[in-house]
Motif scaffolding. Structure first.
Motif, PDB file in Angstrom:
ATOM      1  N   ALA A  72      35.226 -10.701  12.590  1.00 31.61           N
ATOM      2  CA  ALA A  72      34.739 -11.925  13.227  1.00 31.61           C
ATOM      3  C   ALA A  72      33.225 -11.863  13.331  1.00 31.61           C
ATOM      4  CB  ALA A  72      35.360 -12.096  14.613  1.00 31.61           C
ATOM      5  N   ILE A  73      32.610 -13.033  13.461  1.00 28.57           N
ATOM      6  CA  ILE A  73      31.157 -13.140  13.442  1.00 28.57           C
ATOM      7  C   ILE A  73      30.701 -13.976  14.636  1.00 28.57           C
ATOM      8  CG2 ILE A  73      29.156 -13.945  12.121  1.00 28.57           C
ATOM      9  CD1 ILE A  73      31.031 -13.789   9.619  1.00 28.57           C
ATOM     10  N   LYS A  74      29.831 -13.435  15.433  1.00 31.83           N
ATOM     11  CA  LYS A  74      29.245 -14.175  16.545  1.00 31.83           C
ATOM     12  C   LYS A  74      28.546 -15.410  15.998  1.00 31.83           C
ATOM     13  CE  LYS A  74      26.135 -13.377  20.516  1.00 31.83           C
ATOM     14  NZ  LYS A  74      25.318 -12.355  21.204  1.00 31.83           N
ATOM     15  N   ASP A  75      28.700 -16.530  16.697  1.00 29.15           N
ATOM     16  CA  ASP A  75      28.243 -17.790  16.114  1.00 29.15           C
ATOM     17  C   ASP A  75      26.753 -18.060  16.295  1.00 29.15           C
ATOM     18  OD1 ASP A  75      28.518 -20.054  14.620  1.00 29.15           O
ATOM     19  OD2 ASP A  75      29.293 -21.295  16.238  1.00 29.15           O
ATOM     20  N   ASN A  76      25.961 -17.001  16.246  1.00 21.47           N
ATOM     21  CA  ASN A  76      24.527 -17.144  16.000  1.00 21.47           C
ATOM     22  C   ASN A  76      24.128 -16.390  14.734  1.00 21.47           C
ATOM     23  OD1 ASN A  76      24.894 -14.589  17.098  1.00 21.47           O
ATOM     24  ND2 ASN A  76      23.071 -14.653  18.382  1.00 21.47           N
ATOM     25  N   ILE A  77      25.149 -16.015  13.929  1.00 21.07           N
ATOM     26  CA  ILE A  77      24.965 -15.315  12.666  1.00 21.07           C
ATOM     27  C   ILE A  77      25.598 -16.181  11.580  1.00 21.07           C
ATOM     28  CG2 ILE A  77      25.423 -13.199  11.382  1.00 21.07           C
ATOM     29  CD1 ILE A  77      25.859 -11.811  14.125  1.00 21.07           C
ATOM     30  N   ASP A  78      24.905 -16.372  10.486  1.00 23.17           N
ATOM     31  CA  ASP A  78      25.341 -17.334   9.475  1.00 23.17           C
ATOM     32  C   ASP A  78      26.528 -16.839   8.648  1.00 23.17           C
ATOM     33  OD1 ASP A  78      23.347 -19.058  10.232  1.00 23.17           O
ATOM     34  OD2 ASP A  78      22.009 -18.587   8.547  1.00 23.17           O
ATOM     35  N   LEU A  79      27.481 -17.752   8.440  1.00 23.21           N
ATOM     36  CA  LEU A  79      28.567 -17.599   7.473  1.00 23.21           C
ATOM     37  C   LEU A  79      28.643 -18.899   6.697  1.00 23.21           C
ATOM     38  CD1 LEU A  79      31.087 -16.187   6.269  1.00 23.21           C
ATOM     39  CD2 LEU A  79      32.421 -17.240   8.115  1.00 23.21           C
ATOM     40  N   ALA A  80      28.355 -18.844   5.405  1.00 22.89           N
ATOM     41  CA  ALA A  80      28.386 -20.056   4.587  1.00 22.89           C
ATOM     42  C   ALA A  80      29.773 -20.683   4.649  1.00 22.89           C
ATOM     43  CB  ALA A  80      28.016 -19.720   3.148  1.00 22.89           C
ATOM     44  N   GLY A  81      29.803 -21.986   4.853  1.00 28.12           N
ATOM     45  CA  GLY A  81      31.068 -22.697   4.935  1.00 28.12           C
ATOM     46  C   GLY A  81      31.467 -23.076   6.341  1.00 28.12           C
ATOM     47  N   LEU A  82      30.826 -22.470   7.341  1.00 28.80           N
ATOM     48  CA  LEU A  82      31.055 -22.844   8.735  1.00 28.80           C
ATOM     49  C   LEU A  82      29.701 -23.105   9.395  1.00 28.80           C
ATOM     50  CD1 LEU A  82      33.840 -20.380   9.997  1.00 28.80           C
ATOM     51  CD2 LEU A  82      34.089 -22.801   9.391  1.00 28.80           C
ATOM     52  N   TYR A  93      23.905 -26.222  12.571  1.00 26.65           N
ATOM     53  CA  TYR A  93      23.428 -26.484  11.219  1.00 26.65           C
ATOM     54  C   TYR A  93      24.386 -25.821  10.240  1.00 26.65           C
ATOM     55  CZ  TYR A  93      21.549 -21.706  11.393  1.00 26.65           C
ATOM     56  OH  TYR A  93      21.407 -20.346  11.515  1.00 26.65           O
ATOM     57  N   ALA A  94      24.336 -26.249   8.992  1.00 29.65           N
ATOM     58  CA  ALA A  94      25.201 -25.703   7.944  1.00 29.65           C
ATOM     59  C   ALA A  94      24.394 -24.711   7.113  1.00 29.65           C
ATOM     60  CB  ALA A  94      25.743 -26.820   7.064  1.00 29.65           C
ATOM     61  N   PRO A  95      24.633 -23.412   7.258  1.00 32.27           N
ATOM     62  CA  PRO A  95      23.852 -22.433   6.494  1.00 32.27           C
ATOM     63  C   PRO A  95      24.199 -22.488   5.011  1.00 32.27           C
ATOM     64  CG  PRO A  95      25.619 -21.333   7.679  1.00 32.27           C
ATOM     65  CD  PRO A  95      25.628 -22.764   8.144  1.00 32.27           C
ATOM     66  N   ALA A  96      23.197 -22.305   4.192  1.00 32.00           N
ATOM     67  CA  ALA A  96      23.402 -22.334   2.737  1.00 32.00           C
ATOM     68  C   ALA A  96      23.936 -21.009   2.209  1.00 32.00           C
ATOM     69  CB  ALA A  96      22.089 -22.673   2.042  1.00 32.00           C
ATOM     70  N   ALA A  97      23.788 -19.945   2.990  1.00 36.02           N
ATOM     71  CA  ALA A  97      24.198 -18.617   2.519  1.00 36.02           C
ATOM     72  C   ALA A  97      24.641 -17.777   3.710  1.00 36.02           C
ATOM     73  CB  ALA A  97      23.036 -17.932   1.797  1.00 36.02           C
ATOM     74  N   ASP A  98      25.368 -16.718   3.409  1.00 36.28           N
ATOM     75  CA  ASP A  98      25.760 -15.773   4.436  1.00 36.28           C
ATOM     76  C   ASP A  98      24.543 -14.991   4.925  1.00 36.28           C
ATOM     77  OD1 ASP A  98      28.470 -16.418   4.024  1.00 36.28           O
ATOM     78  OD2 ASP A  98      28.688 -14.865   2.486  1.00 36.28           O
ATOM     79  N   ALA A  99      24.570 -14.605   6.183  1.00 39.26           N
ATOM     80  CA  ALA A  99      23.579 -13.649   6.673  1.00 39.26           C
ATOM     81  C   ALA A  99      23.667 -12.380   5.834  1.00 39.26           C
ATOM     82  CB  ALA A  99      23.838 -13.329   8.137  1.00 39.26           C
ATOM     83  N   LYS A 100      22.564 -11.662   5.732  1.00 42.37           N
ATOM     84  CA  LYS A 100      22.512 -10.478   4.873  1.00 42.37           C
ATOM     85  C   LYS A 100      23.594  -9.465   5.232  1.00 42.37           C
ATOM     86  CE  LYS A 100      20.161  -8.149   1.680  1.00 42.37           C
ATOM     87  NZ  LYS A 100      19.898  -8.654   0.323  1.00 42.37           N
ATOM     88  N   VAL A 101      23.767  -9.200   6.513  1.00 46.62           N
ATOM     89  CA  VAL A 101      24.779  -8.237   6.936  1.00 46.62           C
ATOM     90  C   VAL A 101      26.172  -8.730   6.584  1.00 46.62           C
ATOM     91  CG1 VAL A 101      25.866  -7.210   8.967  1.00 46.62           C
ATOM     92  CG2 VAL A 101      23.381  -7.146   8.723  1.00 46.62           C
ATOM     93  N   VAL A 102      26.437 -10.015   6.806  1.00 49.39           N
ATOM     94  CA  VAL A 102      27.738 -10.592   6.470  1.00 49.39           C
ATOM     95  C   VAL A 102      28.010 -10.445   4.974  1.00 49.39           C
ATOM     96  CG1 VAL A 102      29.066 -12.739   6.393  1.00 49.39           C
ATOM     97  CG2 VAL A 102      27.725 -12.175   8.424  1.00 49.39           C
TER      98      VAL A 102
END
Length: 598
Positions: A72-82, A93-102
């Motif tokens: 699971a990912i805390k919702d201040n970290i980007d996951l593309a598609g959510l 906002y809709a992130p264009a890419a996953d966070a680096k760690v994700v």
């Protein structure tokens, strides 16, 4: 057959026995949709989730380090598609890419279920400051989950994922771990990339990791970390120094009794006292410390200009839409707009002076033990008095990132009221792996069932990663022994005493001519040798060269065989340097010879 728990060892065994990721993730998605804890903000659509899982179904489970592991990912970290909401729907906002760690975790085979609830904009340690609802504790829903990484901790404790990502600025990766009976790794700042993270205080933020076990945290950490050129605060990992294997003594600091704070809690004082005794039984020697400089540092975080970083992170949004921000969060954040540049420099100077005082303790101890939180309040209590109680929750946590330390929160006991009590082990930066190793030993000793699983974890040996510790051990037999004239050549290089040993009975021992200082020499012989009293010291490898360069002939450094058959770097003597030397082999001890010589 679905696994009964989601620790990495149990999950890997289930996959080896034929479980398909798609079967597991269909089950987990249904669990997450039920969400009695208000822990999730958004889930990946079931079709997309199962498509990711099916892509692994036909692969070898051994082909990826985190094959089919749900997270699971805390919702201040980007996951593309959510959307990324940071706990504020109007900010989303809709992130264009996953966070680096994700992205690193997904590439290693892990699959995200979705995004978790949090104290809005990661401002809070309690888990109640969210328009998505106060996240409920996994063990007792009347009590707070801890924050700000509330949902991330709860979904691991509830058995819905194997691990989760949170963040930690003031304790958000540790307090929720303690309140939900988990391991919470607050890594050294900069080792996990913050690319794709909505900052709270950018200069001291770090992504954190929640797991059921210290071994799992180490496995996730190994995949997640790595230098990121795009993150200005990223830094490469350094050698971690000492370790804490079984059988090797260590020293740990504890605050003075009058500096411990439990805020009226009836259970935790005795449980912390028991934790000190348990760590001592694992080989530690407790050292009572003056904790006041740590507490003074903690007050800087919200009492100083670092609140301005929170304001800076969402300045445009909060000025444009202040009513979209949770009331307590708005009050705290807007307070950061008033800080002046002079106040910021004053605080930096104050922090520098406090860090000098705090860092001095590492000359005396290898790590420090504290409670993770002094007490565990109810949701109702926090809602009635949000500022004061939140401040109390940060008593043992707020200083950590300001001082650039590494920390692991680990379960310690189950209280008489059924709630968990947790402790934190912390040390200087880059000591993450040694702390996790000691935490794994702690968990093996306590045998507590983690989270709300009700099940004891399987015995999984903690295997430290093969990266070098960056330390060199040296056996000394003469003037470099503790308390003798040249011992400073070790201590000024940051060396620490490992312990007293004896050499194998294969050496002739001599008091060499000349001096001061008086020196002995050990010469290995084929027969007629004896054992010599020695000390083993450990010093950073970066200082080993300068130490060796200062050793005069006929002495040098080679391999010395110890009584147990092992070999270590140590002082040896050239046979050509024995002119005028006195053979003191029968004494077998430089200190004994010195006493007689005097």
């Amino acid at each position: 057959m679905l696994p009964t728990r989601l620790d990495l060892a149990t999950l890997a065994a289930a996959y080896r026995q034929g479980l398909k990721p798609s079967t597991l993730f269909a089950h987990l998605h249904a669990l997450a949709r039920a969400d009695e804890h208000l822990a999730w903000i958004s889930l990946l659509p079931e079709g997309e989730l199962l498509a990711r899982a099916r892509a692994l179904d036909e692969q070898d489970p051994a082909s990826l380090p985190l094959y089919g592991v749900p997270f699971a990912i805390k919702d201040n970290i980007d996951l593309a598609g959510l959307p990324t909401t940071a706990g504020c729907p109007d900010f989303a906002y809709a992130p264009a890419a996953d966070a680096k760690v994700v992205a690193r975790l997904i590439a290693a085979g892990a699959i995200p279920l979705g995004k978790t609830n949090l104290d809005q904009f990661a401002t809070g340690l309690n888990g109640t400051r969210s328009p998505y609802g106060a996240c409920r504790n996994a063990i007792n829903p009347a009590y707070i989950s801890g924050g700000s990484s509330s949902g991330s901790a709860v979904v691991v404790a509830a058995g819905q994922v194997s691990f989760s990502l949170g963040t930690d600025t003031a304790g958000s990766g540790r307090v929720p771990a303690a309140f939900n009976n988990l391991v919470g790794l607050k890594p050294t700042c900069g080792l996990l990339s913050s690319s794709g993270l909505v900052p709270a205080c950018r200069s001291i933020d770090t992504i954190s990791i929640f797991t059921l076990s210290a071994a799992d945290a180490a496995a996730v950490f190994a995949v997640a970390r790595g230098f990121d050129e795009a993150d200005a605060y990223s830094r490469p990992a350094e050698t971690h120094g000492r370790r804490f294997p079984a059988g090797e003594p260590f020293r740990f600091g504890v605050p003075r009794p009058e500096q411990l704070a439990f805020f009226g809690d009836p259970h935790n004082p005795a449980l912390f006292e028991a934790a000190v005794a348990r760590l001592a039984a694992l080989g530690g020697t407790p050292v009572v410390l003056d904790f006041s400089p740590f507490l003074d540092t903690a007050r800087l975080l919200y009492g100083g200009p670092w609140v301005a970083e929170r304001y800076h992170a969402i300045k445009d949004f909060i000025e444009r839409q202040p009513d979209s921000v949770f009331p307590v969060t708005r009050e705290i954040t807007l307070g950061g707009a008033r800080a002046s540049a002079v106040e910021a420099f004053d605080a930096q100077y104050r922090l520098k002076a406090l860090k000098r005082r705090c860092d001095a303790v590492w000359q005396d101890v290898d790590l420090i033990l504290t409670p993770t939180a002094g007490h565990h309040p109810t949701i109702a209590a926090v809602e009635a008095d949000p500022i004061r109680i939140n401040t109390e929750l940060g008593y043992y946590t707020n200083f950590m990132n300001l001082l650039d330390y590494s920390a692991v929160a680990v379960p310690a006991a189950i209280r008489a009221d059924g709630l968990p009590f947790g402790i934190t082990l912390f040390a200087p930066a880059h000591q993450d792996i040694p702390l996790l190793e000691l935490s794994a030993r702690w968990q093996a000793d306590t045998r507590l069932s983690p989270g709300a699983t009700g099940q004891v974890l399987p015995d999984v040996p903690f295997i430290p990663e093969p990266a070098a510790s960056g330390m060199v051990r040296v056996a000394v037999c003469g003037a470099h022994l503790s308390g003798l004239p040249l011992n400073w050549q070790l201590t000024q290089r940051g060396a620490r005493l490992i312990g007293a040993v004896r050499s194998a009975p294969e050496y002739r021992f001599y008091a060499l001519a000349g001096g001061p200082p008086l020196r002995p020499g050990m010469v290995r012989v084929a027969e007629g040798g004896g054992s010599v009293d020695m000390e083993v010291w450990e010093l950073p490898a970066r200082h080993f060269g300068s130490f060796v360069a200062g050793i005069p002939a006929p002495l040098g450094i080679g391999k010395v065989k110890l009584e147990d058959g092992s070999q270590v770097c140590g002082f040896i003597c050239e046979s050509g340097g024995l002119a005028g030397a006195e053979d003191i082999t029968p004494l077998g001890s430089w200190r004994t010879w010195l006493a007689r010589h005097a």
